[in-house]
Design a protein around this motif. Structure first.
Motif, short mmCIF file in Angstrom:
data_model
loop_
_atom_site.label_atom_id
_atom_site.label_comp_id
_atom_site.label_asym_id
_atom_site.label_seq_id
_atom_site.Cartn_x
_atom_site.Cartn_y
_atom_site.Cartn_z
N THR A 1 0.87 -1.18 0.00
CA THR A 1 0.00 0.00 0.00
C THR A 1 0.90 1.22 0.00
OG1 THR A 1 -1.99 0.99 0.96
CG2 THR A 1 -0.24 0.36 2.51
N THR A 2 0.30 2.38 -0.26
CA THR A 2 1.07 3.62 -0.31
C THR A 2 0.51 4.62 0.68
OG1 THR A 2 -0.37 4.44 -2.05
CG2 THR A 2 1.69 3.38 -2.75
N ARG A 3 1.34 5.59 1.02
CA ARG A 3 0.88 6.67 1.89
C ARG A 3 -0.03 7.60 1.08
NH1 ARG A 3 4.79 10.21 5.70
NH2 ARG A 3 3.19 11.60 6.52
N PRO A 4 -1.22 7.92 1.59
CA PRO A 4 -2.10 8.83 0.83
C PRO A 4 -1.40 10.17 0.59
CG PRO A 4 -3.28 7.81 2.65
CD PRO A 4 -1.84 7.46 2.84
N SER A 5 -1.50 10.67 -0.63
CA SER A 5 -0.84 11.94 -0.98
C SER A 5 -1.62 13.11 -0.39
CB SER A 5 -0.76 12.08 -2.49
OG SER A 5 -2.05 12.22 -3.03
N ARG A 6 -0.93 14.25 -0.33
CA ARG A 6 -1.59 15.49 0.12
C ARG A 6 -2.80 15.77 -0.76
NH1 ARG A 6 -1.99 17.03 4.82
NH2 ARG A 6 -4.10 17.57 4.24
N ALA A 7 -2.63 15.57 -2.07
CA ALA A 7 -3.72 15.86 -3.01
C ALA A 7 -4.93 14.97 -2.70
CB ALA A 7 -3.25 15.64 -4.45
N ALA A 8 -4.66 13.70 -2.37
CA ALA A 8 -5.76 12.78 -2.05
C ALA A 8 -6.46 13.24 -0.77
CB ALA A 8 -5.23 11.36 -1.88
N LEU A 9 -5.68 13.58 0.24
CA LEU A 9 -6.28 14.02 1.52
C LEU A 9 -7.07 15.31 1.34
CD1 LEU A 9 -3.25 13.22 3.86
CD2 LEU A 9 -5.44 12.00 3.75
N ASP A 10 -6.51 16.26 0.55
CA ASP A 10 -7.20 17.53 0.32
C ASP A 10 -8.52 17.32 -0.41
OD1 ASP A 10 -5.24 18.91 1.64
OD2 ASP A 10 -4.21 19.62 -0.17
N ALA A 11 -8.57 16.31 -1.25
CA ALA A 11 -9.82 16.03 -1.96
C ALA A 11 -10.82 15.36 -1.03
CB ALA A 11 -9.54 15.13 -3.17
N MET A 12 -10.31 14.55 -0.10
CA MET A 12 -11.21 13.74 0.74
C MET A 12 -11.75 14.47 1.95
SD MET A 12 -9.12 10.18 0.84
CE MET A 12 -10.41 9.27 1.73
N LEU A 13 -10.88 15.17 2.66
CA LEU A 13 -11.27 15.69 3.97
C LEU A 13 -12.51 16.59 3.94
CD1 LEU A 13 -7.71 16.18 5.54
CD2 LEU A 13 -9.42 14.44 6.08
N PRO A 14 -12.62 17.55 2.98
CA PRO A 14 -13.84 18.38 2.96
C PRO A 14 -15.10 17.55 2.70
CG PRO A 14 -12.14 19.31 1.53
CD PRO A 14 -11.68 17.93 1.93
N LEU A 15 -14.94 16.46 1.96
CA LEU A 15 -16.10 15.62 1.65
C LEU A 15 -16.50 14.76 2.85
CD1 LEU A 15 -15.09 14.56 -1.97
CD2 LEU A 15 -16.94 16.11 -1.31
N LEU A 16 -15.54 14.47 3.71
CA LEU A 16 -15.86 13.74 4.94
C LEU A 16 -16.48 14.67 5.98
CD1 LEU A 16 -12.60 11.61 5.10
CD2 LEU A 16 -14.92 10.67 4.92
N GLU A 17 -15.95 15.91 6.03
CA GLU A 17 -16.38 16.84 7.08
C GLU A 17 -17.68 17.58 6.74
OE1 GLU A 17 -12.01 17.83 9.06
OE2 GLU A 17 -12.83 19.18 7.55
N GLU A 18 -17.76 18.06 5.49
CA GLU A 18 -18.89 18.92 5.11
C GLU A 18 -19.73 18.34 3.97
OE1 GLU A 18 -19.44 21.53 6.90
OE2 GLU A 18 -17.51 21.65 7.96
N GLY A 19 -19.05 17.78 2.98
CA GLY A 19 -19.77 17.37 1.77
C GLY A 19 -20.22 15.94 1.81
#
Lengths: 395, 146
Positions: free
Chosen positions: A9-27
């Motif tokens: 497996t790989t470490r999630p990239s910053r770009a992946a986290l930036d895409a995901m976090l707002p969708l988990l928190e708000e969207g």
């Protein structure tokens, strides 16, 4: 810590986290809901589909989101089997060193009356288009061959195999889980009908993947439920993970040329360094190989103890020894390329990514050299080899 | 974690590792094909295990089991060493995962095999039934509790 297990497996990239976090928190809306929150999620989902399609040179309506590579593999095989069955074709061609998602799905299909031919992969870990052409029978419905092997990283001639399958009118699936995001992938140029990928192998999140199915091929359901993914893969879409995967893939494709060159240089430095250990052998072709994959066998030692001692030195790696899998036999991949059991037990896989440095590589070389030397020092097998009571397999 | 602290300690710092050149008994069990071989060397004085060394090709629990087993028999009468069970070795290591129990079996068998070699070399009469089920890779099941 040096993380050298990027094929696991790989470490999630910053770009992946930036895409995901707002969708988990708000969207967090359900993409099937009519109100704005749901429709925003739908937009993100469809944007992600377009991004993934672009990365594969596919159309968005050919992209089905799944829970990962294993599900995509299973659904591709069962779909091709159902389509073949309708025409009375119940023969499938694959290779001996596929991922277990493929081999075990094939086992299930064999129990349903399908005949399976597993092609030899030779000592270098490569199949040829000629082998595929020779194996195709009038009742062959599917060829499924991985793009790149997960253990030894060898890259198969997928475009040439695709051309053979197209000419013979046989469906072609490739498990590209280890390849996508690391080498160029083009479903049109390769003439593949189905392709599987997994988000967490290119710095995206776990639990999400894709099945590409060429337009016109109606997928057989393996999950039943609502209308998501045009009814072919029901279940509420995991929009944050899907968007994280799409962001990671887009980034991987953008940086591919530079990363590939850099990681290939690191790989070759590591191969050269480890090859200096006496009676060690590289597994798989040295050239037709994923940029980040290094896989060696060492005479006289066992892989699990090697991994534990490397872990003590802060190095994360993997092995094809039986003890690391909890089964009696070592890696089916190493056996398929002709490594005898006793040598296959002493294997080490190191898989690199672009975040690593030459200094990391040199640290790994020094650690592996020291640990292999230590374990050989306490090994009765190594003593026998040195005293000529047993013959070396790797010269 | 996969292993107990004790297993990791004996794996990282194995006791009695090495060779005894003029050993009175040497036993080797396991099979390279299966990924584990243990070799035990015994030095015996007046029926007491005066010194013991081992070499192991195998996983972490195989190395730890050999190490622990040597500690448990060193300085003990041969008759007592023959009583050492794989369960006792595993317990002394604070347990092994179920599919690793065969490593402790190998340790028990390696000792028995070395004692058998000692008896045979010295022509000491013994009950061969004691050593009947030694070794053989394909008899043990990595998936089952022994």
């Amino acid at each position: 810590m040096i993380y050298a297990d990027n094929a696991a497996t790989t470490r999630p990239s910053r770009a992946a986290l930036d895409a995901m976090l707002p969708l988990l928190e708000e969207g967090y809306g359900n993409a099937s809901s009519l109100y704005t929150l749901g429709q925003k999620a739908r937009e993100h989902l469809e944007n992600a589909r377009a991004q993934v399609a672009k990365a594969l040179n596919a159309q968005p309506n050919e992209i089905y989101f799944t829970s990962g590579g294993s599900e995509a593999d299973t659904q591709a095989l069962f779909t091709a089997a159902r389509l073949g069955e309708k025409q009375g074709k119940k023969h499938i061609i694959s290779t001996k060193f596929e991922h277990h998602a493929i081999l075990h799905a094939l086992d299930a299909l064999e129990k349903q009356g399908f005949a399976v031919t597993l092609l030899d992969v030779h000592e270098n870990g490569l199949v040829t288009a000629e082998q595929v052409a020779q194996a195709i029978r009038p009742d062959t419905c599917l060829v499924t061959i991985m793009t790149a092997n997960n253990e030894i990283g060898t890259i198969q001639p997928i475009a040439a195999i695709g051309a053979v399958c197209k000419e013979k009118g046989v469906l072609f699936h490739t498990d590209a889980v280890q390849a996508v995001g690391h080498i160029p992938v083009d479903v049109k140029a390769w003439q593949v009908d189905f392709l599987s990928l997994s988000g967490h192998k290119f710095h995206g999140p776990k639990g999400v993947g894709v099945l590409f199915a060429r337009r016109g091929l109606v997928l057989a359901n393996i999950i039943f439920g609502g209308a998501q993914e045009r009814g072919r893969r029901p279940g509420t879409e995991n929009v944050p993970a899907i968007c994280g995967m799409a962001a990671a893939l887009t980034e991987a494709v953008e940086h591919m040329d530079a990363d590939r060159a850099r990681v290939t240089a690191l790989r070759d430095r590591l191969i050269a360094g480890i090859a200096k250990i006496p009676h060690s052998g590289l597994n798989g072709d040295a050239v037709q190989r994923l940029p980040g994959n290094v896989n060696f066998c060492f005479e006289g030692i066992e892989g699990e103890s090697l991994l534990l001692l490397l872990d003590d030195k802060g190095i994360c790696a993997s092995s094809g020894s039986a003890c690391t899998s909890g089964s009696l036999d070592p890696s089916h991949v190493l056996l398929a390329i002709g490594r005898p059991h006793e040598v296959a037990h002493g294997s080490l896989r190191l898989t690199l990514d672009a975040s690593m440095t030459e200094s990391d590589i040199d640290t790994i070389i020094a650690a592996v050299t020291e640990v292999v030397g230590y374990l050989r020092g306490i090994s009765p097998v190594w003593r026998d080899l040195q005293e000529g009571k047993r013959s070396y397999v790797i010269q | 974690m996969l292993y107990s602290e004790k297993v990791m300690d004996h794996f990282r710092n194995p006791r009695n590792v090495g060779v005894i050149e003029d050993a009175d008994g040497v036993g080797e069990v396991g099979n390279a094909k299966c990924g584990d071989i243990m070799k035990m060397y015994l030095k015996i004085k007046d029926g007491i295990i005066d010194d013991v060394k081992f070499e192991t090709f195998g996983c972490g629990s195989a190395i730890a089991s050999s190490s622990m087993a040597t500690e448990m028999i060193k300085g003990k009468p041969v008759s007592e060493a023959l009583q050492l069970s794989n369960k006792a070795v595993a317990e002394a290591l604070d347990g092994l995962p179920a599919y690793k129990m065969h490593c402790s079996v190998l340790a028990e068998q390696a000792i028995k095999s070395a004692v058998q070699d000692y008896y045979e070399k010295k022509g000491i009469p013994h009950d061969s039934a004691l050593f009947a089920d030694l070794e053989c890779c394909h008899d043990h099941d990595h998936g089952a509790e022994e």
